[in-house]
Design a protein around this motif. Structure first.
Motif, PDB file in Angstrom:
ATOM      1  N   CYS A 182      23.757   1.983 104.897  1.00  0.00           N
ATOM      2  CA  CYS A 182      24.402   2.582 103.728  1.00  0.00           C
ATOM      3  C   CYS A 182      24.687   4.044 104.055  1.00  0.00           C
ATOM      4  O   CYS A 182      23.768   4.795 104.411  1.00  0.00           O
ATOM      5  CB  CYS A 182      23.476   2.476 102.521  1.00  0.00           C
ATOM      6  N   ASN A 221      19.416   4.454  96.562  1.00  0.00           N
ATOM      7  CA  ASN A 221      20.106   4.338  97.856  1.00  0.00           C
ATOM      8  C   ASN A 221      19.529   5.362  98.830  1.00  0.00           C
ATOM      9  O   ASN A 221      20.170   6.333  99.222  1.00  0.00           O
ATOM     10  CB  ASN A 221      21.606   4.613  97.701  1.00  0.00           C
ATOM     11  N   VAL A 228      22.235  -4.425 101.242  1.00  0.00           N
ATOM     12  CA  VAL A 228      22.083  -3.534 102.394  1.00  0.00           C
ATOM     13  C   VAL A 228      20.600  -3.224 102.606  1.00  0.00           C
ATOM     14  O   VAL A 228      19.757  -3.570 101.782  1.00  0.00           O
ATOM     15  CB  VAL A 228      22.938  -2.255 102.256  1.00  0.00           C
ATOM     16  N   HIS A 287      32.920   4.828  97.670  1.00  0.00           N
ATOM     17  CA  HIS A 287      33.284   5.353  96.343  1.00  0.00           C
ATOM     18  C   HIS A 287      34.028   6.684  96.423  1.00  0.00           C
ATOM     19  O   HIS A 287      34.874   6.984  95.586  1.00  0.00           O
ATOM     20  CB  HIS A 287      32.035   5.468  95.473  1.00  0.00           C
ATOM     21  N   HIS A 299      30.617   6.614 101.321  1.00  0.00           N
ATOM     22  CA  HIS A 299      31.943   6.670 101.941  1.00  0.00           C
ATOM     23  C   HIS A 299      32.943   5.717 101.297  1.00  0.00           C
ATOM     24  O   HIS A 299      34.134   5.832 101.531  1.00  0.00           O
ATOM     25  CB  HIS A 299      31.827   6.401 103.451  1.00  0.00           C
TER      26      HIS A 299
HETATM   27 FE1  SF4 Z   1      25.992   2.427 100.384  1.00  0.00          FE
HETATM   28 FE2  SF4 Z   1      28.324   2.905  99.293  1.00  0.00          FE
HETATM   29 FE3  SF4 Z   1      28.006   0.663 100.619  1.00  0.00          FE
HETATM   30 FE4  SF4 Z   1      26.765   1.024  98.243  1.00  0.00          FE
HETATM   31  S1  SF4 Z   1      28.946   0.864  98.590  1.00  0.00           S
HETATM   32  S2  SF4 Z   1      25.877   0.215 100.142  1.00  0.00           S
HETATM   33  S3  SF4 Z   1      26.362   3.236  98.319  1.00  0.00           S
HETATM   34  S4  SF4 Z   1      27.888   2.715 101.490  1.00  0.00           S
END
Ligand code: SF4
Ligand code: 13P
Length: 310
Positions: free
Chosen positions: A86, A114, A61, A175, A173
């Motif tokens: 993200c 992040n 991302v 996890h 969103h």
């Molecule tokens: Fe972001 Fe969650 Fe996707 Fe990882 S899993 S890139 S923390 S939205």
């Protein structure tokens, strides 16, 4: 183009252009399989910092591409899809975070990777889920700390270290959506299975886990352990490498709430495809650009993390 033609094209272009393809474990299996490097957020930053390639294609991302660009300002960093954002990074706008910091004078600011470059520029040290505990514990016990933006990770670190860090209330969103009820049902269905959970999951789910860790830590545990059945509460892309390394073991994804899907996928991570990877390498498009002044501020806490996690 067929999948075979795309793979052949990507292989030709990466050689021709001295490009390295890096992929997070949450990418689709075909992207993980073609990547030169696969890893979690920490491994991708570490490998980007050391590469001698001219072009880095970061299949993950946006903040991952941005981190690579900040560490390697002279290299061309491309991402297959510029819209791969993200929700966790979005939950922490830099202006609001600056106000939060001002409301807590005298605090050391620890930020999860992040985040945007602008948030990193406000940060003393960056962490990932692999090194967060270690880095927090490198500070004196009475150090006043702000931890952002992931509330669940910060809360988990507080609980295992006895710290009382001030937490920013952000979340991922994906996890956050794992269903405790569905996990309890799976535990009944597979009574011998070990539960593996990422610390970005909510506290109620983490309490049910046998192992809590970063993507890499969960993969390592699944590979090294003598156990053969695992319930996995993190983005389901990781199952590809878990299964590949452990073909004789069984990995069952924990489903999200409010969905009939068995897997929990990050819609941002899944925007990347082999076609888009080929296109960005071929056209050298979707280049990550970071303002040099901002980059100079943001690189310090990232390099400090790399130093502290040696
Ligand atoms: Fe972001 Fe969650 Fe996707 Fe990882 S899993 S890139 S923390 S939205
Ligand atoms: P790690 O790569 O540190 O496990 O983080 C997971 C994640 O959500 C990345 O976006």
């Amino acid at each position: 183009m067929t999948k075979e033609q795309l793979i052949e094209g990507i292989n030709r272009l990466r050689k021709q252009k001295n490009a390295v393809i890096m992929a997070h474990y949450y990418q689709t299996g075909d992207i993980q399989d073609i990547a030169d490097v696969i890893g979690d957020s920490l491994a991708l930053a570490q490998k980007a910092a050391k590469t001698d390639a001219d072009i880095i294609v970061l299949c993950g991302v946006h903040f991952m591409g941005e981190t690579a660009k900040i560490l390697c300002p002279d290299k061309k960093v491309l991402v297959p899809d510029m819209n791969a954002g993200c929700s966790l990074a979005d939950s922490c706008p830099a202006d609001d975070f600056a106000k939060f910091i001002a409301e807590h004078p005298g605090h050391t600011v620890i930020s999860y990777v992040n985040t945007t470059a602008a948030v990193k520029a406000l940060t003393d040290v960056v962490v990932t889920s692999t090194n967060a505990r270690k880095i927090v514990e490198m500070f004196p016990k009475d150090e006043k700390i702000i931890f952002g933006p992931d509330y669940n990770l910060g809360n988990y670190i507080n609980s295992i270290t006895g710290r009382n860090m001030v937490l920013w209330n952000g979340a991922c969103h994906v996890h956050e959506k794992f269903s405790v009820e569905k996990l309890v049902a799976l535990k009944h269905q597979y009574p011998g299975a070990k539960v593996l959970a990422h610390p970005e999951c909510r506290g109620a789910l983490v309490k049910l886990a046998d192992v809590v860790g970063s993507t890499q830590a969960l993969l390592n545990y699944a590979t090294d352990s003598a156990e053969t059945q695992f319930l996995v509460a993190t983005e389901s892309g990781i199952l590809h490498e878990m299964q590949k390394r452990n073909p004789q073991k069984q990995f069952i994804p924990v489903p999200p709430e409010d969905s009939t899907c068995a897997c929990n996928e990050c819609n941002f991570m899944r925007l990347n495809t082999l076609e888009k990877l080929y296109k960005c390498l071929d056209e050298e498009c979707n280049e990550i650009i970071v303002d040099p002044e901002l980059s100079q501020k943001a690189v310090r806490p990232i390099k400090r993390m790399l130093e502290m996690s040696k």
